[in-house]
Structure formats: structure tokens, C-alpha cells
Scaffold this motif. Structure first.
Motif, PDB file in Angstrom:
ATOM      1  N   ALA A 117     -35.913 -68.412  17.690  1.00 16.92           N
ATOM      2  CA  ALA A 117     -35.545 -67.765  18.951  1.00 16.92           C
ATOM      3  C   ALA A 117     -34.063 -67.436  18.970  1.00 16.92           C
ATOM      4  O   ALA A 117     -33.644 -66.371  19.467  1.00 16.92           O
ATOM      5  CB  ALA A 117     -35.911 -68.685  20.115  1.00 16.92           C
ATOM      6  N   LEU A 118     -33.228 -68.355  18.427  1.00 14.92           N
ATOM      7  CA  LEU A 118     -31.787 -68.090  18.382  1.00 14.92           C
ATOM      8  C   LEU A 118     -31.505 -66.879  17.495  1.00 14.92           C
ATOM      9  O   LEU A 118     -30.662 -66.026  17.836  1.00 14.92           O
ATOM     10  CB  LEU A 118     -31.038 -69.316  17.860  1.00 14.92           C
ATOM     11  CG  LEU A 118     -29.512 -69.155  17.721  1.00 14.92           C
ATOM     12  CD1 LEU A 118     -28.872 -68.846  19.074  1.00 14.92           C
ATOM     13  CD2 LEU A 118     -28.885 -70.398  17.100  1.00 14.92           C
ATOM     14  N   ALA A 125     -27.933 -67.811  27.346  1.00 15.72           N
ATOM     15  CA  ALA A 125     -29.386 -67.925  27.436  1.00 15.72           C
ATOM     16  C   ALA A 125     -29.847 -69.366  27.219  1.00 15.72           C
ATOM     17  O   ALA A 125     -30.771 -69.844  27.898  1.00 15.72           O
ATOM     18  CB  ALA A 125     -30.037 -67.002  26.410  1.00 15.72           C
ATOM     19  N   LEU A 126     -29.194 -70.086  26.295  1.00 11.44           N
ATOM     20  CA  LEU A 126     -29.620 -71.455  25.993  1.00 11.44           C
ATOM     21  C   LEU A 126     -29.120 -72.463  27.015  1.00 11.44           C
ATOM     22  O   LEU A 126     -29.441 -73.653  26.916  1.00 11.44           O
ATOM     23  CB  LEU A 126     -29.172 -71.857  24.585  1.00 11.44           C
ATOM     24  CG  LEU A 126     -30.241 -71.629  23.488  1.00 11.44           C
ATOM     25  CD1 LEU A 126     -30.525 -70.145  23.327  1.00 11.44           C
ATOM     26  CD2 LEU A 126     -29.839 -72.264  22.176  1.00 11.44           C
ATOM     27  N   GLN A 127     -28.311 -72.014  27.987  1.00  8.09           N
ATOM     28  CA  GLN A 127     -27.947 -72.919  29.069  1.00  8.09           C
ATOM     29  C   GLN A 127     -29.194 -73.324  29.857  1.00  8.09           C
ATOM     30  O   GLN A 127     -29.228 -74.386  30.481  1.00  8.09           O
ATOM     31  CB  GLN A 127     -26.930 -72.263  30.001  1.00  8.09           C
ATOM     32  CG  GLN A 127     -25.566 -72.011  29.384  1.00  8.09           C
ATOM     33  CD  GLN A 127     -24.872 -73.300  28.946  1.00  8.09           C
ATOM     34  OE1 GLN A 127     -24.843 -74.286  29.701  1.00  8.09           O
ATOM     35  NE2 GLN A 127     -24.359 -73.304  27.725  1.00  8.09           N
ATOM     36  N   ALA A 128     -30.228 -72.470  29.831  1.00 10.28           N
ATOM     37  CA  ALA A 128     -31.468 -72.774  30.547  1.00 10.28           C
ATOM     38  C   ALA A 128     -32.291 -73.833  29.829  1.00 10.28           C
ATOM     39  O   ALA A 128     -33.189 -74.437  30.431  1.00 10.28           O
ATOM     40  CB  ALA A 128     -32.288 -71.492  30.713  1.00 10.28           C
ATOM     41  N   GLY A 129     -32.037 -74.069  28.549  1.00 14.51           N
ATOM     42  CA  GLY A 129     -32.797 -75.067  27.806  1.00 14.51           C
ATOM     43  C   GLY A 129     -32.782 -74.765  26.330  1.00 14.51           C
ATOM     44  O   GLY A 129     -32.423 -73.653  25.895  1.00 14.51           O
ATOM     45  N   PRO A 130     -33.152 -75.727  25.478  1.00 12.56           N
ATOM     46  CA  PRO A 130     -33.099 -75.543  24.034  1.00 12.56           C
ATOM     47  C   PRO A 130     -34.139 -74.543  23.540  1.00 12.56           C
ATOM     48  O   PRO A 130     -35.161 -74.306  24.178  1.00 12.56           O
ATOM     49  CB  PRO A 130     -33.378 -76.944  23.494  1.00 12.56           C
ATOM     50  CG  PRO A 130     -34.145 -77.630  24.571  1.00 12.56           C
ATOM     51  CD  PRO A 130     -33.627 -77.080  25.861  1.00 12.56           C
ATOM     52  N   PRO A 181     -33.171 -77.100  13.327  1.00 13.46           N
ATOM     53  CA  PRO A 181     -33.900 -75.821  13.392  1.00 13.46           C
ATOM     54  C   PRO A 181     -35.032 -75.840  14.417  1.00 13.46           C
ATOM     55  O   PRO A 181     -35.377 -74.786  14.973  1.00 13.46           O
ATOM     56  CB  PRO A 181     -34.435 -75.653  11.969  1.00 13.46           C
ATOM     57  CG  PRO A 181     -33.459 -76.390  11.118  1.00 13.46           C
ATOM     58  CD  PRO A 181     -33.057 -77.579  11.936  1.00 13.46           C
ATOM     59  N   ASP A 182     -35.598 -77.018  14.662  1.00 16.02           N
ATOM     60  CA  ASP A 182     -36.686 -77.096  15.648  1.00 16.02           C
ATOM     61  C   ASP A 182     -36.175 -77.122  17.082  1.00 16.02           C
ATOM     62  O   ASP A 182     -36.917 -76.775  18.012  1.00 16.02           O
ATOM     63  CB  ASP A 182     -37.535 -78.354  15.399  1.00 16.02           C
ATOM     64  CG  ASP A 182     -38.282 -78.279  14.080  1.00 16.02           C
ATOM     65  OD1 ASP A 182     -38.610 -77.149  13.667  1.00 16.02           O
ATOM     66  OD2 ASP A 182     -38.519 -79.329  13.462  1.00 16.02           O
ATOM     67  N   GLU A 183     -34.917 -77.534  17.266  1.00 11.46           N
ATOM     68  CA  GLU A 183     -34.383 -77.641  18.625  1.00 11.46           C
ATOM     69  C   GLU A 183     -32.879 -77.383  18.604  1.00 11.46           C
ATOM     70  O   GLU A 183     -32.087 -78.243  18.218  1.00 11.46           O
ATOM     71  CB  GLU A 183     -34.662 -79.025  19.220  1.00 11.46           C
ATOM     72  CG  GLU A 183     -34.238 -79.135  20.685  1.00 11.46           C
ATOM     73  CD  GLU A 183     -34.508 -80.514  21.270  1.00 11.46           C
ATOM     74  OE1 GLU A 183     -35.027 -80.582  22.393  1.00 11.46           O
ATOM     75  OE2 GLU A 183     -34.185 -81.514  20.588  1.00 11.46           O
ATOM     76  N   VAL A 184     -32.507 -76.191  18.983  1.00  5.83           N
ATOM     77  CA  VAL A 184     -31.089 -75.824  19.064  1.00  5.83           C
ATOM     78  C   VAL A 184     -30.674 -75.901  20.524  1.00  5.83           C
ATOM     79  O   VAL A 184     -31.321 -75.320  21.401  1.00  5.83           O
ATOM     80  CB  VAL A 184     -30.847 -74.402  18.520  1.00  5.83           C
ATOM     81  CG1 VAL A 184     -29.375 -74.027  18.648  1.00  5.83           C
ATOM     82  CG2 VAL A 184     -31.311 -74.296  17.078  1.00  5.83           C
ATOM     83  N   LEU A 185     -29.565 -76.641  20.776  1.00  7.26           N
ATOM     84  CA  LEU A 185     -29.083 -76.834  22.141  1.00  7.26           C
ATOM     85  C   LEU A 185     -27.709 -76.204  22.297  1.00  7.26           C
ATOM     86  O   LEU A 185     -26.915 -76.148  21.343  1.00  7.26           O
ATOM     87  CB  LEU A 185     -29.008 -78.325  22.495  1.00  7.26           C
ATOM     88  CG  LEU A 185     -30.303 -79.123  22.403  1.00  7.26           C
ATOM     89  CD1 LEU A 185     -30.386 -79.819  21.052  1.00  7.26           C
ATOM     90  CD2 LEU A 185     -30.382 -80.152  23.527  1.00  7.26           C
ATOM     91  N   ALA A 186     -27.407 -75.773  23.510  1.00 11.16           N
ATOM     92  CA  ALA A 186     -26.086 -75.227  23.823  1.00 11.16           C
ATOM     93  C   ALA A 186     -25.188 -76.358  24.326  1.00 11.16           C
ATOM     94  O   ALA A 186     -25.631 -77.248  25.051  1.00 11.16           O
ATOM     95  CB  ALA A 186     -26.201 -74.144  24.881  1.00 11.16           C
ATOM     96  N   TYR A 187     -23.937 -76.310  23.918  1.00  8.11           N
ATOM     97  CA  TYR A 187     -22.957 -77.288  24.395  1.00  8.11           C
ATOM     98  C   TYR A 187     -22.601 -77.006  25.853  1.00  8.11           C
ATOM     99  O   TYR A 187     -22.839 -75.902  26.377  1.00  8.11           O
ATOM    100  CB  TYR A 187     -21.686 -77.248  23.554  1.00  8.11           C
ATOM    101  CG  TYR A 187     -21.738 -78.088  22.297  1.00  8.11           C
ATOM    102  CD1 TYR A 187     -21.891 -79.465  22.360  1.00  8.11           C
ATOM    103  CD2 TYR A 187     -21.613 -77.495  21.033  1.00  8.11           C
ATOM    104  CE1 TYR A 187     -21.912 -80.239  21.205  1.00  8.11           C
ATOM    105  CE2 TYR A 187     -21.629 -78.260  19.875  1.00  8.11           C
ATOM    106  CZ  TYR A 187     -21.792 -79.632  19.974  1.00  8.11           C
ATOM    107  OH  TYR A 187     -21.819 -80.395  18.838  1.00  8.11           O
TER     108      TYR A 187
END
Length: 471
Positions: free
Chosen positions: A95-96, A85-90, A126-132
Motif C-alpha cells: 500500500a505504501l 495518509a498513514l496517520q489514519a493507521g498502518p 513490510p507487513d505493517e508500516v507505521l507513520a511516526y
């Protein structure tokens, strides 16, 4: 601050540095610090910039401890779904948490943050979680699986070591560190440390024998003492007399010298003789006459330092061609450095002479020489009497002798170790005293002729203490 700009308390935070959770209990705007309840049940003052807000709360103190006692854990399926899901954006941490657990509470926020801290699928704040990147995740997981497998195999290996049930694979590839320590090529060994054995070369040797990796014929002593066992360069030149060999006094044909050594000696280097005029001589193999400084022979000798006798053979200091040319009694005549002297009735040396020589040498084991002395045959009778006079003088001057048992250790071709006691014979005493005579003669000659020399000396013996006797 909350949405209206007021001060927020009871929120769940995490310390940036130590990754510990806490609950805000009091905020002080003046010094920009919060009083935070920690898992230790004590409060600490924490600067705002040193913590991250995971959940706005309210979180009660007992809920913090309950959260830590029974932490939630996301399933692998949920983690992979959130990753996709986070591949679309942080997204933010809330939300995580909802993707992983279906709700955003202080418990799910803490559990979701642990997934981020694993640094496998996610990273950020915590404000911006990104996927590797997916390829990065694939490579990292493969590496972690390999590491986990290696760790498991190592633990199984250590267990086999403890039970002394090593496999062929263990012997072939897992004991190198123990071998290195046993040979003196390492100062420590992780395996011995792990199984609680002191890391010494002796213990490493003992364990290799116990595990059946080595047997009694494996000898670590040459390696520990840096003995060079490598064969000599086959391209070394033929041994020839060096440029400084000089003229030699021809003793051959006028008297015989006797090289008395243990059975099996391969490099006889000293001999004694009695001249027709009654002068006694000690002959020392003149290896220097074959070896100029800086030549290949000299370099080979420097690298080894001395000949070393091992159970399975001899590691020579000099190449075989030098030993064959310089060894006393290995040819019809032998080149030597000869020390001549006479001995008066009190055992003192005089009429000392030093020369390069060519002498006829007969090799003889200690046992045969002992029999000749015991039968009173010449020249051994005269030489032994002189040796005893010299010893009496030494002892009168305070010399102390120690006679310790000696033994010969040999190993047969089938690996059987034989230890044979070597008795102290009159021939041993004969050779020892004549070697001491040669040393005194050399030192006296050097002093009389102003030759710089290295001397071996010792202080005078201390007065005997009462009650110790005279022996």
C-alpha cells in the motif's frame, strides 16, 4: 508460502541484518533455508527468519541487477502525502508503494522500503508500516538540516584552510584543536588529520604561524613543559627566617664574595670568595633557611620545580619576596650555605668545612670578571689559578669536557627577536670549576660525617680505540 500454501520462489527479499536485497531462487523446507541470489551475483543459503519478503515476484535475476543500477526514488511531495495518509493507521509495504509510486512492483517495493529505512517518516515491517508522530518528524528534520548545514560549513572551512584564506570567524572559533595540540594540551588534532598533516605539536605550531593565527612572540614551550606562569598568591606572608635557620657564621666584613652571572640574572644563587687565610669558599643561597617544609613558600616551590628563563622574563620557582631575601648580593649581606676548602699543588681538596653563613656579596657579570682575570687582579688571579689546577686533576683522572657554543635569545617590546652569541670566557671556566669543587666538597663532607646523600656518578671512561686520537 503463497496463498495456497505452496512454496514461493522468485520473490524479492531483504536481509534483516545487512539490509541487502535478494531474489529467492530455491527453497528447502527441510532445513528452513532458501537459496538467495545476492547483488554480488552469487547465491547464499539464508534462514527464513533472517529475511523479510518485500514483493512476491516473480523477479528475474537480471531485474534485481537492473533495479539496483537505476533505483527509483520517491518525491518529497509523495512522501509527505503518504505520511499524512498513514496517520489514519498502518498499511503494508504494498500500500505504501502504491501511495508513493502508484503501483506495487518489485522496483517500487524496494524504493518504498528505502523510505522506511530512512527512519524519518515511517517505521515497522513490510507487513505493517507505521507513520511516526508529526512532532517527532518535525524535530528530526530540523536536526538533520542543522547537521547538514554544519557539515557544509565545516567543508567550506577546511577548503579555506587548504587555501590559507581563513576568516576572522575561523581565527576566533575554529582553530582551538590546533592550539591545544601546539600547547601540548591534546595528543591529536582532527583538523590536521583531515588535511593530511602529521599530528605533532611542532606541526601544529608551524601551521598556526603559517595561517597567521600566531606570530613569533607566541611561545608554546612553557605550556608543553607544564611551566607554571601564573602569578604568585599576593596574600603570601612576608619572607622570614624559618625555624631551622640556626646560627650563622659572620663572614661579612672579613671577606668579599663575588656572584658572577650572565647579564640580567634576577636570582643570583652562588658566589665564590677567597678568605684572608687562603681558604677558598663557595656560597650557595640558603633558600631553605626561609622555607620550612609545608609552608606556602614550600608549596609554591614544589609546584614550579625550578626558575624558568623565557624570552620575555623569568618564571621564578619562589615568590619575589623569598628571592629578594635569599638572593646573593640583593641585600647588604646575604644568608648562605658555605663550603670552604683548600687546594693542594695537585688540585686535590682538603680541610673541607661546611657552615651556614652571612656574607657580603658583590654581583658581577661574566665580562667584567673576565677582564679582572686577564689583568691578573686579586683575588681573581689566585682563584682562577686554583680552578685550572683542579681542572688538570680532573682531566688526569679521565674527565672529558665539551665546549658548545651558547647564545642569548631576547625579544624586544616590539616583538623583534635578537640572538646574541655568548663567548666562552675565562670567568665562565672559573665559575664552572668552583661549582664542581663545591660538589666534591659536599660529597666528601657527607661521606666523612655519615650523612645520607644523593650522589651523581659515571663509569670510568672506556679505553681509547685505535685511530681515534687523544683529543
Amino acid at each position: 508460502e503463497d496463498a495456497e500454501g505452496g512454496l514461493m520462489t522468485d520473490g524479492l527479499i531483504v536481509l534483516k541484518k545487512t539490509k541487502e536485497p535478494g531474489v529467492i531462487q530455491k527453497m528447502n523446507p527441510s532445513d528452513k533455508k532458501c537459496e538467495v541470489l545476492m547483488p554480488t551475483k552469487k547465491t547464499r543459503k539464508i534462514k527464513h527468519q533472517d529475511m523479510l519478503l518485500l514483493h512476491p515476484g516473480p523477479v528475474r535475476s537480471w531485474e534485481l541487477f537492473e533495479m539496483l543500477e537505476a533505483p527509483m526514488k520517491a518525491t518529497a511531495t509523495k512522501v509527505k502525502g503518504a505520511f499524512e495518509a498513514l496517520q489514519a493507521g498502518p498499511q503494508d509495504l504494498g500500500a505504501l508503494a502504491e501511495l508513493l509510486f502508484g503501483e506495487y512492483t518489485h522496483q517500487t517495493a524496494w524504493a518504498a522500503w528505502q523510505v522506511v529505512l530512512e527512519d524519518v517518516y515511517f517505521h515497522g515491517t513490510p507487513d505493517e508500516v507505521l507513520a511516526y508522530d508529526p512532532q517527532r518528524v518535525k524535530d528530526l528534520l530540523a536536526e538533520r538540516r542543522r547537521a547538514a548545514k554544519a557539515q557544509q560549513e565545516h567543508e567550506e572551512f577546511v577548503e579555506r584552510v587548504r587555501k590559507n584564506e581563513l576568516t576572522e570567524e575561523d581565527h576566533e572559533g575554529r582553530l582551538g584543536g590546533v592550539v591545544d595540540l601546539a600547547l601540548g594540551e591534546a595528543t591529536g588534532c582532527a583538523l590536521l588529520k583531515e588535511i593530511g598533516i602529521e599530528q605533532t605539536p611542532q606541526n601544529a605550531h608551524r601551521m598556526l604561524l603559517q595561517w597567521g593565527h600566531w606570530d613569533e612572540t607566541d611561545c608554546p614551550w612553557p605550556s608543553r613543559n607544564r611551566v607554571n606562569l601564573a602569578p604568585f598568591d599576593p596574600d603570601l606572608p612576608e619572607a622570614k627566617w624559618a625555624s631551622g635557620a640556626g646560627e650563622r657564621r659572620q663572614f661579612a666584613g672579613t671577606m668579599k664574595a663575588f656572584a658572577i652571572d650572565p647579564e640580567g640574572t634576577l636570582d643570583p644563587d652562588d658566589a665564590i670568595s677567597l678568605a684572608p687565610d687562603g681558604k677558598m669558599w663557595v656560597h650557595v643561597a640558603d633558600a631553605a633557611g626561609l622555607v620550612d617544609a609545608g609552608t606556602p613558600f614550600d608549596e609554591a616551590a614544589r609546584e614550579r620545580g625550578s626558575s624558568v628563563y623565557l624570552p620575555w622574563g623569568v618564571a621564578g620557582m619562589l615568590p619575589p619576596q623569598v628571592t629578594e631575601a635569599a638572593g646573593l648580593g640583593l641585600g647588604a649581606t646575604s644568608p648562605a650555605m658555605s663550603f670552604g676548602f683548600r687546594l693542594d699543588d695537585e688540585g686535590a681538596l682538603h680541610d673541607i668545612e661546611v657552615c651556614k653563613s652571612d656574607v657580603e656579596v658583590t654581583r658581577m657579570p661574566y665580562g667584567e670578571a673576565h677582564e679582572l682575570i686577564e689583568r691578573g687582579e686579586e683575588p681573581f688571579k689566585t682563584l682562577f689559578a686554583a680552578a685550572m689546577r683542579f681542572r688538570e686533576r680532573r682531566e688526569a683522572n679521565g674527565a672529558v669536557g665539551f665546549q658548545f657554543p651558547d647564545a642569548d635569545v631576547s625579544v624586544s617590546e616590539d616583538g623583534q627577536v635578537a640572538i646574541t652569541e655568548i663567548p666562552l670566557l675565562s670567568s665562565n671556566e672559573l665559575v664552572m670549576e668552583f661549582m664542581l669543587m663545591a660538589g666534591e666538597a659536599a660529597a666528601t663532607y657527607a661521606l666523612d660525617n655519615g650523612i645520607p646523600f644523593l650522589f651523581s656518578s659515571q663509569p670510568a671512561p672506556a679505553p681509547r680505540r685505535a685511530g681515534l686520537g687523544t683529543q
